[in-house]
Design an enzyme around this catalytic site. Structure first.
Site, PDB file in Angstrom:
ATOM      1  N   LYS A  53       0.840  -1.206   0.000  1.00 27.14           N
ATOM      2  CA  LYS A  53       0.000   0.000   0.000  1.00 27.14           C
ATOM      3  C   LYS A  53       0.873   1.253   0.000  1.00 27.14           C
ATOM      4  CE  LYS A  53      -3.813  -2.450   2.149  1.00 27.14           C
ATOM      5  NZ  LYS A  53      -4.488  -2.882   3.367  1.00 27.14           N
ATOM      6  N   GLN A  97      -4.379  -1.349   9.707  1.00 26.63           N
ATOM      7  CA  GLN A  97      -4.371  -2.689   9.107  1.00 26.63           C
ATOM      8  C   GLN A  97      -4.980  -3.710  10.067  1.00 26.63           C
ATOM      9  OE1 GLN A  97      -3.283  -3.420   5.868  1.00 26.63           O
ATOM     10  NE2 GLN A  97      -4.179  -5.420   6.299  1.00 26.63           N
ATOM     11  N   ASP A 120     -10.682   3.252   4.062  1.00 22.93           N
ATOM     12  CA  ASP A 120     -10.994   1.820   3.961  1.00 22.93           C
ATOM     13  C   ASP A 120     -12.502   1.604   3.852  1.00 22.93           C
ATOM     14  OD1 ASP A 120      -9.084  -0.130   3.748  1.00 22.93           O
ATOM     15  OD2 ASP A 120      -8.698  -0.302   5.909  1.00 22.93           O
TER      16      ASP A 120
END
Ligand code: NAP
Length: 282
Positions: A53, A97, A120
């Site tokens: 990412k 994460q 997200d």
């Protein structure tokens, strides 16, 4: 019939080119889109994901910060870090994460992220926005699947879509996105009695289970579009999806491979969400 491949790498490259151009336009206005990626603990898969990412940000003109913390970090400390990122004007998107160590309540941490930076799309405000058709961030993996359908010019209106899996991050938002495009949507899960009876009705099948060969050729209507979200290791340790690719590609009209399908699209949509967050803040 041999299905046409929907190439997630090629589509990603095209979309990331657009991201890089939009990022450059923002930089010209003095705003560098910024993503903060927070990793707690040493889960090996998570380490690979966050590295990819961050690299994707760097490659496409976005600023990124990777914050790594020991698994002993407390929930309180993590919440404090999230709050300081919420206040940081250089950061437009925040990604924590998952999975988090078991002593940290992941939902509480997600809810601590400002909805304006929830790239997200896991915050309850983002889920509510998707549910009600309001503007908000869409979870990256199902959003990527929608882009793949768009890339082949697929008209969802009136089509029957079957989503296998009902997680909050893939299955449920996927179903809502398909519904928003006027598909008739069926959601299947581990308690579905006859999965094959459902999938055989489908014009579009999205497999998001996490088990190899959940979808085999005898379960697919000829010409159907099959999107494989699964990421598994087969008996030889090779990456594979949920779909029996070799068999299903003989029946389907379109199919996504694993690797090189939905996976790269997920990171691409993260870049797009981050850019959108920066554009909104501008
Ligand atoms: P998850 O939270 O474990 O959800 C799996 C879903 O599959 C659950 O809803 C479960 O039903 C259902 N299920 C399990 N066994 C089934 C069966 N035999 N028949 C029908 N449904 C079944 O997983 P997830 O986070 O949604 O992820 C799914 C897969 O996508 C995983 O392989 C994951 O690694 C992958 N993934 C890939 C990307 C990417 O970027 N490519 C991103 C995210 C996830 P119940 O609800 O009844 O338990």
């Amino acid at each position: 019939m041999t299905a046409q491949l929907i190439d997630g790498n090629a589509l990603s490259a095209q979309l990331r080119g657009d991201v890089a151009r939009r990022a450059q336009a923002l930089r010209a206005q003095g705003i560098t889109p910024g993503l903060a990626v927070v990793l707690v603990g040493d889960n090996p898969a998570s380490q690979v994901y966050v590295r990819n990412k961050v690299k994707a940000c760097q490659d496409n003109g976005l600023h990124s910060v990777l914050e790594k913390y020991d698994s002993s970090m407390t929930e309180e400390q993590l919440l404090a870090r999230v709050e300081s990122l919420n206040q940081d004007p250089k950061i437009h998107g925040i990604l924590v994460q998952l999975p988090l160590p078991s002593h940290i309540d992941a939902q509480k941490v997600i809810e601590a992220i400002s909805p304006a930076k929830d790239v997200d799309g896991f915050h309850i405000a983002s889920a509510g926005a998707l549910m009600t058709g309001m503007p908000g961030f869409w979870p990256c993996t199902p959003y990527g699947c929608m882009k793949m359908l768009e890339s082949i010019g697929y008209e969802l209106r009136g089509k029957h879509a079957v989503v296998i899996g009902r997680s909050n991050i893939v299955g449920k938002p996927m179903a809502l996105m398909l519904l928003q495009k006027d598909a008739t949507v069926t959601i299947c899960h581990s308690r579905t009695k006859d999965l094959k009876a459902q999938t055989l009705q489908a014009d579009v099948i999205v497999a998001a289970v996490g088990q190899p060969n959940v979808l085999t050729a005898d379960m697919v209507k000829p010409g159907a579009v099959v999107l494989d979200v699964g990421m598994n290791r087969n008996g030889e340790g090779k990456l594979c999806g949920d779909v029996d690719f070799a068999g299903v590609r003989q029946v389907a009209g379109y199919i996504t491979p694993v690797p090189g399908g939905v996976g790269p699209m997920t990171i691409t949509m993260l870049l797009i969400n981050t850019l959108q967050a920066a554009e909104r803040s501008a």
